[in-house]
Design an enzyme around this catalytic site. Structure first.
Site, PDB file in Angstrom:
ATOM      1  N   LYS A   1       0.525  -1.381   0.386  1.00  0.00           N
ATOM      2  CA  LYS A   1      -0.057  -0.036   0.002  1.00  0.00           C
ATOM      3  C   LYS A   1       0.238   1.180  -0.058  1.00  0.00           C
ATOM      4  CE  LYS A   1      -3.626  -1.872   2.953  1.00  0.00           C
ATOM      5  NZ  LYS A   1      -4.777  -1.783   1.864  1.00  0.00           N
TER       6      LYS A   1
ATOM      7  N   ARG B   1     -10.496 -11.902   1.732  1.00  0.00           N
ATOM      8  CA  ARG B   1     -11.426 -12.908   0.806  1.00  0.00           C
ATOM      9  C   ARG B   1     -10.740 -13.737   1.307  1.00  0.00           C
ATOM     10  NH1 ARG B   1     -11.822  -8.795  -3.555  1.00  0.00           N
ATOM     11  NH2 ARG B   1     -11.182  -7.004  -2.384  1.00  0.00           N
TER      12      ARG B   1
HETATM   13  N1  BES Z   1      -8.128  -4.239   4.668  1.00  0.00           N
HETATM   14  C1  BES Z   1      -8.037  -3.625   3.216  1.00  0.00           C
HETATM   15  C2  BES Z   1      -9.450  -2.226   3.023  1.00  0.00           C
HETATM   16  C3  BES Z   1      -9.375  -1.494   4.021  1.00  0.00           C
HETATM   17  C4  BES Z   1      -9.692   0.283   3.373  1.00  0.00           C
HETATM   18  C5  BES Z   1     -10.177  -1.792   5.254  1.00  0.00           C
HETATM   19  C6  BES Z   1      -9.325   0.977   3.769  1.00  0.00           C
HETATM   20  C7  BES Z   1      -9.972   0.223   5.694  1.00  0.00           C
HETATM   21  C8  BES Z   1      -9.794   0.750   5.657  1.00  0.00           C
HETATM   22  C9  BES Z   1      -7.922  -4.694   1.994  1.00  0.00           C
HETATM   23  O1  BES Z   1      -7.717  -5.678   2.282  1.00  0.00           O
HETATM   24  C10 BES Z   1      -7.837  -4.031   0.993  1.00  0.00           C
HETATM   25  O2  BES Z   1      -6.777  -3.997   0.582  1.00  0.00           O
HETATM   26  N2  BES Z   1      -8.870  -3.981  -0.153  1.00  0.00           N
HETATM   27  C11 BES Z   1      -8.511  -3.208  -1.528  1.00  0.00           C
HETATM   28  C12 BES Z   1      -8.557  -4.448  -2.395  1.00  0.00           C
HETATM   29  C13 BES Z   1      -8.418  -4.350  -3.264  1.00  0.00           C
HETATM   30  C14 BES Z   1      -6.714  -4.455  -3.500  1.00  0.00           C
HETATM   31  C15 BES Z   1      -9.284  -5.100  -4.422  1.00  0.00           C
HETATM   32  C16 BES Z   1      -9.274  -2.000  -1.423  1.00  0.00           C
HETATM   33  O3  BES Z   1      -9.928  -1.633  -0.784  1.00  0.00           O
HETATM   34  O4  BES Z   1      -8.735  -1.528  -1.689  1.00  0.00           O
HETATM   35 ZN    ZN Z   2      -5.392  -5.355   1.929  1.00  0.00          ZN
END
Ligand code: BES
Ligand code: ZN
Ligand code: ZN
Length: 483
Positions: free
Chosen positions: A262, A336
């Site tokens: 990230k 997921r």
């Molecule tokens: N943990 C994150 C989602 C999240 C975002 C939680 C903001 C709390 C606050 C999750 O694992 C993630 O990174 N999701 C990605 C999915 C994408 C790679 C398809 C996202 O939401 O960008």
């Molecule tokens: Zn994630």
């Protein structure tokens, strides 16, 4: 500590008395309260409007050093949340005034008083566990003054309210804890310790047993971290029960994104990625303390998502516990993956009547509904309706989201059974829900995406900055009303 009294209000000695005031109606039939409010209303800056406050010191009508009047606004518009927030605000004023006790005028409608009790207990929670010096102390005694006729009933209700709020605070503290203090093994220990004295059976599944159960998706997500993944199963089994409910909570103790690292901004906030597991663990503990009438099984996959030479990669194909293979499009869609294995395990071991998963799953859901509302995904409109209703009651708001069949194309894979991310970024929360749906089979299932409301970088009237404990009050209310 929450207490109820019906003693003579005029005689009660306290450092801090709180009186809610409607703009357009009497809040209480008590003559003492009536004359205190009349005095407050002589000050032009206070009319009882929503959000207004007035403090009087040692007024002659009462034996209180301070009387805080809180404007509630118009009676018609005053829903329980207005009272929750008012009580929370009163707590922060009392804490600032270094009070050890606080006395609320708990007259008025039952729902309003119960909401005030909730706001008071939740608002008494401080997030200073990591400070060397704790400047503020929570108030030791929260007392509600009620009519004599209601004393016994309110006393009973206040016990339950206090228990649920304690559960919420437990979840908040877990979510706010820094990620170096809650790596999977530590978080597991902390949950086991908290559940220790309750009527709960805990099974701690270590890495070897995770492998034995073929939960390769959970292993894959954990492979980049030096702390091994584990899975806790918490079983609350009352002597008599009708339904078995499985609650599955996403427990990513830190989500760096993995190889799909990230960006730096907001990375620290990803300590919140175990909020689903925290909410489920606290719900189980609360359910046991309250003697909920259903069997509840909490399944908590705990893992840290880190990049390393051993981390799983985009392009990898992982075999899940269900046997279905997943092509990894993005290592940051790890929630997921672990939920897929946890859901399969819950169904295989316990054949629940219902399964609800709670997860900080997608930024897309936060984008869609903002920071205060969770998305609920279910094919069962009755179940999602129940959750939305519990959300309205507890103000842990949920909004039903669609799972259209034709969107399944988004997670098609050319070489595996399914892909862990959609090919386009649109509808990301739906793609994630449809992914999970592949693992639930026939079970009556709902998925709650709490990426928005699990964590707050702003304090509100009854919640400090950090974990909000979202889900505990919601799930307990749902379980209490489940038939
Ligand atoms: N943990 C994150 C989602 C999240 C975002 C939680 C903001 C709390 C606050 C999750 O694992 C993630 O990174 N999701 C990605 C999915 C994408 C790679 C398809 C996202 O939401 O960008
Ligand atoms: Zn994630
Ligand atoms: Zn995540």
């Amino acid at each position: 500590m929450l207490n109820i009294t019906a003693d003579d209000l005029a005689q009660m000695k306290t450092g801090f008395l709180v009186i809610p005031v409607f703009e357009d109606a009497a809040f209480s039939r008590s003559p003492v309260v009536g004359s205190l409010i009349s005095r407050a209303m002589t000050y032009p800056e206070f009319k009882g409007g929503s959000g207004e406050e007035l403090m009087l010191y040692s007024p002659e009508e009462a034996a209180a050093e301070r009387v805080l009047f809180l404007g509630i606004g118009k009676k018609e518009k005053a829903d329980p949340e207005v009272f929750r927030a008012a009580a929370g605000k009163a707590m922060s004023r009392a804490i600032r005034a270094k009070q050890t006790d606080i006395l609320f005028c708990g007259h008025g409608k039952k729902e309003s008083v119960f909401a005030m009790m909730e706001g008071a207990v939740l608002g008494n929670h401080l997030s200073d566990l990591y400070k060397k010096e704790r400047k503020n102390k929570p108030v030791a005694q929260i007392v509600f003054h009620v009519d004599q006729s209601k004393q016994t009933a309110y006393m009973e209700a206040s016990g339950g309210i206090q228990t649920v709020c304690k559960g919420t605070i437990m979840a908040r503290d877990w979510v706010s804890a820094p990620p170096n203090d809650k790596r999977p093994d530590m978080f597991a220990r902390s949950i086991v310790k908290a559940a220790d004295r309750e009527n709960l059976t805990i099974v701690d599944i270590d890495e070897r047993n995770i492998r034995k159960n073929r939960m390769y998706a959970l292993l894959a997500v954990g492979s980049g971290s030096d702390t091994k993944p584990r899975m806790l199963v918490i079983d609350y089994r009352p002597d008599k029960y009708d339904k078995t409910v499985a609650l599955v909570g996403k427990g990513v103790t830190f989500d760096s994104g993995g190889i799909n690292l990230k960006p730096g901004s907001g990375l620290a906030d990803m300590k919140q990625d175990m909020a689903g597991a925290a909410a489920v663990a606290a719900t189980l503990i609360t359910a046991s303390r309250m003697g909920i009438g259903h069997r509840v099984i909490g399944v908590l996959p705990l893992v840290e998502n880190m990049p390393s030479g051993n981390a799983y990669r985009p392009g990898d194909i992982i075999r899940t516990a269900s046997g279905k293979t997943v092509e990894i499009g993005n290592t940051d869609a790890e929630g997921r993956m672990i939920l897929a294995d946890a859901i399969s395990y819950a169904i295989k071991q316990y054949t629940p009547d219902m399964l609800i998963d709670v997860a900080t799953l997608t930024g897309a859901c936060k984008m869609a509904l903002g920071p205060k509302i969770a998305g609920v995904f279910s094919w069962d409109d009755k179940l999602s309706g129940q959750l939305v209703a519990s959300g309205r009651k507890t103000f842990e708001r949920c909004w039903a989201m669609p799972m259209p069949d034709d969107y399944k194309d988004m997670i098609k894979s050319d070489i595996a059974d399914i892909r862990n991310v959609g090919k386009s970024r649109w509808g990301g929360a739906i793609a994630a829900a449809l992914f999970l749906a592949e693992f639930v089979k026939e079970v009556n299932w709902a998925h709650i995406d709490i990426a928005g409301p699990a964590f707050s970088d702003k304090a509100n009237a009854y919640c400090p900055v950090g974990g909000t404990g979202f889900g505990v009050r919601l799930l307990i209310d749902w379980l209490q009303n489940l038939q």
